[in-house]
Design a protein around this motif. Structure first.
Motif, short mmCIF file in Angstrom:
data_model
loop_
_atom_site.label_atom_id
_atom_site.label_comp_id
_atom_site.label_asym_id
_atom_site.label_seq_id
_atom_site.Cartn_x
_atom_site.Cartn_y
_atom_site.Cartn_z
N GLY A 10 0.79 -1.24 0.00
CA GLY A 10 0.00 0.00 0.00
C GLY A 10 0.82 1.29 0.00
O GLY A 10 0.49 2.24 -0.74
N SER A 11 1.85 1.36 0.81
CA SER A 11 2.65 2.59 0.88
C SER A 11 3.33 2.88 -0.45
O SER A 11 3.50 4.05 -0.83
N LEU A 12 3.73 1.84 -1.17
CA LEU A 12 4.32 2.02 -2.49
C LEU A 12 3.26 2.44 -3.51
O LEU A 12 3.50 3.31 -4.36
N SER A 13 2.07 1.84 -3.42
CA SER A 13 0.98 2.19 -4.34
C SER A 13 0.64 3.67 -4.25
O SER A 13 0.32 4.30 -5.27
N GLU A 59 9.81 -5.70 -4.98
CA GLU A 59 11.26 -5.86 -4.79
C GLU A 59 12.04 -4.70 -5.41
O GLU A 59 13.08 -4.30 -4.90
N THR A 60 11.53 -4.16 -6.54
CA THR A 60 12.22 -3.05 -7.20
C THR A 60 11.58 -1.71 -6.86
O THR A 60 12.24 -0.68 -6.93
N GLY A 61 10.29 -1.73 -6.54
CA GLY A 61 9.55 -0.50 -6.30
C GLY A 61 9.01 0.13 -7.55
O GLY A 61 8.34 1.17 -7.50
N ILE A 70 10.71 5.77 -2.77
CA ILE A 70 10.42 4.36 -3.06
C ILE A 70 11.10 3.46 -2.03
O ILE A 70 10.49 2.51 -1.50
N GLU A 71 12.35 3.76 -1.69
CA GLU A 71 13.07 2.93 -0.72
C GLU A 71 12.43 3.01 0.67
O GLU A 71 12.35 2.01 1.38
#
Length: 330
Positions: A119-122, A257-259, A138-139
């Protein structure tokens, strides 16, 4: 009575009986479409009840109820409230539990590529705007990802406050299955629910023809035609929500894994008994190398898959062992 009159009477009785049978066993077709689940949802069904228009409305009401429950972006939804809760322990119900069980199973089967804690990446990727998130952001988001970070039971979910759940990869399929259950409970004999590429067919005596969207052509152009019976057919593709910068496509199916958006496939179609399984697997397999995706697909009974991928300037595909039986010859 003459013999000829008797024959005519028998014929008349047969005709009347047949007409009466047809009258009392009439079938009525209903159809409606509405914007829901961030797409156009079409419901068509056949029933012996001629007054079934309210049933269509109730089916769409049910979709709306589930959307208010599982939507990641809709402020005030049950999932939104969980993601924004300051408490690390929240109550959940049977349906949340079922979705989490499916998600956990696929998390491990996919080698952690399929992960609903994304979710945080989305939130970083806004596909309505042409913008790539910064590497640092992203990291930071990636540190919150990992299904192993959460624990759950039939009644409770425990999660770190920074970890957010996004059920966008399987909620639509889950909702479709629940609507099919609802229609069957109300004596609907057959029908099709199509929610922007997520489809479930039930009660049909003959197979239905379905087109697979060409991932690199106009919207109404198909790359293959399938003939499927009472199953779910779901396609995930990199052409659904995306933007391009310097000729590179950035789409909504993110690799935790990559973001960044996954680069292994461009389209995956899954045929399975239920929409939730077809929906979840179409995303999970999209994230894998095509060869690995087919290997996983062939380990699942009652599931067939086709993966399209870019091979330089050509589009190639790999199919599960029995997928070809569903293809219609062009």
């Amino acid at each position: 009575m003459k013999k000829r009159d008797i024959v005519n009477l028998v014929i008349l009785i047969i005709v009347i009986s047949f007409a009466a049978y047809r009258f009392y066993h009439r079938k009525y077709n209903f159809a409606k479409s509405r914007f829901a689940l961030d797409t156009i949802v079409e419901i068509t069904f056949t029933t012996s009840n001629k007054d079934s228009n309210p049933l269509l409305d109730r089916a769409f009401d049910l979709i709306e109820e589930y959307e208010k429950k599982f939507s990641f972006f809709q402020k005030g939804s049950k999932l939104w409230n969980i993601n924004h809760s300051e408490m690390d322990s929240v109550q959940i119900d049977k349906e949340f539990f079922e979705i989490l069980k499916i998600s956990e199973d696929l998390f491990y089967k996919s080698g952690s590529l399929y992960d609903v804690t994304i979710g945080s990446l989305s939130e970083l990727w806004d596909f309505s705007n042409t913008h790539i998130p910064s590497r640092d952001s992203i990291e930071i988001a990636q540190h919150s990802i990992g299904f192993e970070k959460i624990r759950y039971s039939e009644n409770y979910l425990f999660r770190p406050s920074e970890t957010k759940l996004n059920f966008g990869s399987l909620a639509k399929g889950y909702i479709i299955d629940r609507v099919v259950d609802f229609l069957k409970d109300n004596l609907v004999e057959s029908g099709i629910i199509n929610a922007g590429g997520d489809m479930r067919i039930f009660g049909y005596e003959k197979p239905v023809r379905i087109g697979i969207q060409h991932p690199r052509a106009e919207q109404n152009e198909v790359i293959e035609i399938l003939q499927a019976g009472n199953q779910a057919i779901v396609t995930s593709g990199d052409y659904e929500r995306y933007f391009e910068i310097d000729g590179k496509r950035y789409h909504h199916i993110l690799n935790p894994e990559t973001g960044y958006p996954s680069e292994n496939a461009i389209s995956v179609t899954v045929i399975a008994p239920s929409a939730v399984i077809a929906d979840a697997y179409s995303t999970a397999l999209f994230l894998m190398k095509p060869e690995k995706a087919i290997e996983i697909a062939d380990q699942n009974e009652n599931m067939e898959v086709i993966v399209y991928y870019q091979n330089e300037d050509e589009i190639d595909n790999l199919k599960s062992k029995n997928f070809s039986r569903y293809l219609v010859e062009k």
